[in-house]
Design an enzyme around this catalytic site. Sequence first.
Site, short mmCIF file in Angstrom:
data_model
loop_
_atom_site.label_atom_id
_atom_site.label_comp_id
_atom_site.label_asym_id
_atom_site.label_seq_id
_atom_site.Cartn_x
_atom_site.Cartn_y
_atom_site.Cartn_z
N LYS A 206 -6.84 4.33 5.13
CA LYS A 206 -8.30 4.37 5.12
C LYS A 206 -8.85 4.73 6.50
CE LYS A 206 -12.11 1.16 4.29
NZ LYS A 206 -12.49 -0.14 3.74
N ARG A 267 -7.41 -3.53 -0.04
CA ARG A 267 -6.66 -4.20 -1.12
C ARG A 267 -7.30 -4.01 -2.49
NH1 ARG A 267 -8.83 -7.30 2.60
NH2 ARG A 267 -10.39 -8.88 2.12
N HIS A 383 16.78 -19.37 -12.72
CA HIS A 383 18.12 -19.69 -12.25
C HIS A 383 18.13 -19.99 -10.76
CE1 HIS A 383 20.10 -18.68 -16.07
NE2 HIS A 383 19.01 -17.95 -16.21
N LYS A 501 -2.48 -7.80 15.84
CA LYS A 501 -2.44 -6.35 16.11
C LYS A 501 -2.76 -6.09 17.58
CE LYS A 501 -4.18 -4.35 11.78
NZ LYS A 501 -5.29 -3.61 11.23
C1 G6Q Z 1 -6.64 -4.52 3.02
C2 G6Q Z 1 -6.46 -4.57 4.44
C3 G6Q Z 1 -5.17 -3.98 4.96
C4 G6Q Z 1 -5.19 -2.47 5.07
C5 G6Q Z 1 -4.00 -2.01 5.92
C6 G6Q Z 1 -3.90 -0.52 6.01
O1 G6Q Z 1 -7.62 -4.89 2.44
O2 G6Q Z 1 -7.56 -4.08 5.07
O3 G6Q Z 1 -4.06 -4.37 4.20
O4 G6Q Z 1 -5.17 -1.88 3.80
O5 G6Q Z 1 -4.10 -2.58 7.19
O6 G6Q Z 1 -5.06 0.02 6.56
P1 G6Q Z 1 -5.33 1.57 6.55
O7 G6Q Z 1 -5.44 2.01 5.13
O8 G6Q Z 1 -6.60 1.76 7.31
O9 G6Q Z 1 -4.14 2.21 7.21
#
Ligand code: G6Q
Length: 533
Positions: A206, A267, A383, A501
């Site tokens: 994203k 997510r 199990h 991070k």
């Molecule tokens: C999800 C979080 C997180 C995110 C990852 C990847 O809701 O924000 O899991 O999806 O950190 O982020 P990018 O898609 O920006 O690489």
Amino acid sequence: MTKLTEMVQWQDLNNNANEVKNASLRELFKDKRRAEKLTIKNEKLKLYFDYSKNIITDETMQLLIKLARSCDINGYAKKMFMGEKINWTENRPVLHTALRNRSNSPVYVDGNDVMPEINNVLSKMKDFTDKLRSGEWTGVTGEKITDVVNIGIGGSDLGPKMVCEALKFYADGPSVHFVSNVDGADIDETMKRLNPGATLFIVASKTFTTQETLTNANTAKDWIVDKLGIESVKKHFIALSTNKSAVEEFGIDSENMFEFWDFVGGRYSLWSAIGISISCSIGFDKFEELLSGAHEMDKHFLNEPYETNIPVIMALLGIWNNNFLGCETHAIFPYSYYLSKLPAYLQQADMESNGKSVNRDGEMVDYQTAPIIWGEPGTNGQHSFYQLVHQGAKIIPADFIGLVNPPKKVGNHHEKLMANFFAQTEALAFGLNKDEIVDTGEKLIPYKTFSGNRPTNSILLDELTPYTLGVLIAAYEHKIFTQGIIWGLDSFDQWGVQLGKTLASKILPELTGEEMGEHDCSTSALINRFNAS
Ligand code: G6Q
């Protein structure tokens, strides 16, 4: 705002819990209508949800519904669907529901209808997927693409990975692989089995700034360039992102970028362009069926009275077990091989959304929020760790999820699988009394006794199709939403992942020979040990 724990509805539930917590499911089930009363069957959703094996009475359910009413779940749901900025710490709307809005009714963000943009990206996804699957889109050498590698992490990995696995039965496109970990072994083990000329990389991010994803994407790019030359990047890489300039800077043609938007949380993004790996694997028509299933659940969540509203009831039962009966974890036990990745997916969906402790007023809460979500497919778990679920000192509420009809009948495997599902939920609820134990010496009786009274939900899907999977995922999304509203949380931010991070980027130069920073003595010693080798 009245504090949640001071609300009369909350206090009534506390009083009810004091009465009910030692109730016995054997006693409660003397009401022969209990299962019928505490089951929601919905033919349109192809879903059967039996919650009768929870430690609840009719009064408990009435009080929980009152809590839902006083928290105005439906009012908040409408705000979400209409594009209000309910993610208040990031000042963003939350519109994964618009991505699957099959009615195509307008959804406005700051006065602009977002549906035309969403539809444009969907049709671009369809075009691309059709070309890739038919072989019209080839690699630079003219070979048909046989392998697609999704490089992403967190929300850009777990959703599509879980869905591709769940719908593997329908897979008739290129093989799909997922690389997420920055551990070089992940990409190395994947690439060593692939033919570069027939491989397409999907860089799913994203923000397009995530260290793990960009590191893996650069390694993949070096590999492709080394084998096929720099000109090959445009035929072997596509990007899914909100960040056009970073995608172009990486070297991916903006023609080959599939856009999504800030109003889609990571997510919650499998319904967006992030789902393109799903579409490559099973075809765009089936991807649309997944959207349709989720949309059907969206309508149910918005319109169904609380008493028969599946996500609302799931959420209320979770709150009951967590906040009133003191259960700390919640297990997900899919009785389907295909749903093996569902627990990991729900772990992120739930724990990243509601793993928070500051409420809408910026105050620390004085009650529990998200439970620890965990699980493994049945019957494997039976199990190993089911020992603790049956006889441990902790009570672990669990969702058992199974299929009435498997995608493919293989001998009598399915009957055996489901016999285990039904037996486990029966055993957890009703246990085994000492006078029911046969052929055992007096001394062993305590060890062989099962207390029972261990709460479970039973979720049966008529079948596992893209549609029913969409229904199931959206049900959990709205369960999480409902709980977040009751707990007063912003379920759509994730500030809790930032600190680690930031510190990692400070430490990285110290591992590559640059100057040491200031740390506590434990961290410094660990870094020194690493650097000494
Ligand atoms: C999800 C979080 C997180 C995110 C990852 C990847 O809701 O924000 O899991 O999806 O950190 O982020 P990018 O898609 O920006 O690489």
